[in-house]
Write an enzyme that holds these catalytic residues in place. Structure first.
Site, PDB file in Angstrom:
ATOM      1  N   ASN A  76       0.854  -1.193   0.000  1.00 45.64           N
ATOM      2  CA  ASN A  76       0.000   0.000   0.000  1.00 45.64           C
ATOM      3  C   ASN A  76       0.885   1.236   0.000  1.00 45.64           C
ATOM      4  O   ASN A  76       2.107   1.136  -0.069  1.00 45.64           O
ATOM      5  CB  ASN A  76      -0.951  -0.041   1.207  1.00 45.64           C
ATOM      6  N   ARG A  77       0.288   2.405   0.114  1.00 47.50           N
ATOM      7  CA  ARG A  77       1.019   3.651  -0.110  1.00 47.50           C
ATOM      8  C   ARG A  77       1.694   4.219   1.136  1.00 47.50           C
ATOM      9  O   ARG A  77       2.242   5.311   1.087  1.00 47.50           O
ATOM     10  CB  ARG A  77       0.058   4.703  -0.689  1.00 47.50           C
TER      11      ARG A  77
END
Ligand code: CTP
Ligand code: CA
Length: 230
Positions: A34-35
């Site tokens: 994820n980011r």
């Protein structure tokens, strides 16, 4: 033996911090993630060190400046992070779960690199353990850690969602993070957060650097440990 005391309100306290997004393998060369950059977690670790704590930083991230004096535990997957967190929390005073734990992982990781001849594969996902729920269970038995802090990154219904998570995960403090705007949250140096305490009190902070947010969080923890939280 001569010990130079660092002093500070967290002297003698063990603080465990998690940082970064977990990486869930698909095959030996690919993973889902994820980011999350890990920056907020690293800043929290630094703020706890600055206040004299013994800090363990459980991290999935390479390449960020290391908070000098923290003990490093490197992990990749949610399962590895769970095991590290439960082990470190047995004698910890504080857990701060700044990591973005993947909710799902590929149900199976291929032993060899997936080849394209077979055509596009269909991914089947399996649920990861919820680390904070497992900590809540262990904490009922051991009484540790005294303070558990979660983060909630939300794109809508920030306060309602964050408060529901605080209750479900038996947290002391929830850091509710509005990631709907582009100036706060993932991969930038600023964050816009509301601190929600177990008693229900809200404190909405203005847009701040992640370093300033970390100092606010750790100062609130100092108050909670001292029993002087308003
Ligand atoms: N968290 C955790 N274990 C997981 C997922 C999340 O311990 N498997 C922790 C995060 O580190 C964070 C808090 O739970 O401190 C809230 O994470 P968030 O993703 O916002 O909540 P979820 O419970 O996963 O709910 P959802 O993603 O569906 O909103
Ligand atoms: Ca989640």
């Amino acid at each position: 033996r001569y010990l130079l005391s660092r002093g500070g309100p967290l002297q003698g306290r063990k603080v465990v911090v998690t940082a970064g997004g977990t990486r869930e393998p698909l095959d030996p060369v690919r993973y889902l993630t994820n980011r999350s950059s890990g920056k907020q977690g690293y800043a929290v670790a630094q703020a706890a060190l600055d206040r004299g704590a013994d800090v363990v930083l459980i991290t999935t991230v390479d390449g960020l400046p290391w908070p000098s004096g923290a003990r490093r535990v490197a992990v990749a997957t949610a399962q590895e992070m769970l095991e590290a967190v439960l082990a470190e929390c047995q004698n910890a005073d504080v857990l701060i779960m700044a990591a973005a734990v993947a909710d799902f992982r590929p149900a199976t990781a291929a032993g060899q690199k997936i080849k394209k001849e077979g055509g596009a594969p269909t991914l089947t996902l399996a649920a990861n353990p919820d680390i904070l729920l497992e900590v809540a269970r262990q904490r009922q038995r051991l009484g540790h850690p005294q303070v558990v802090v979660g983060f909630a990154a939300e794109t809508e219904n920030l306060l309602q969602n964050a408060q529901a998570k605080l209750a479900r995960k038996s947290l002391t403090l929830m850091v509710a993070n509005d990631v709907s705007a582009t100036d706060a949250g993932f991969a930038v140096d600023t964050n816009r957060v509301t601190l929600i305490s177990a008693g229900g009190a809200f404190e909405t902070l203005p847009l701040m650097s992640k370093v300033e947010v970390a100092e606010k969080i750790v100062d609130r923890i100092v108050e909670i440990l001292a029993g002087t939280e308003e």
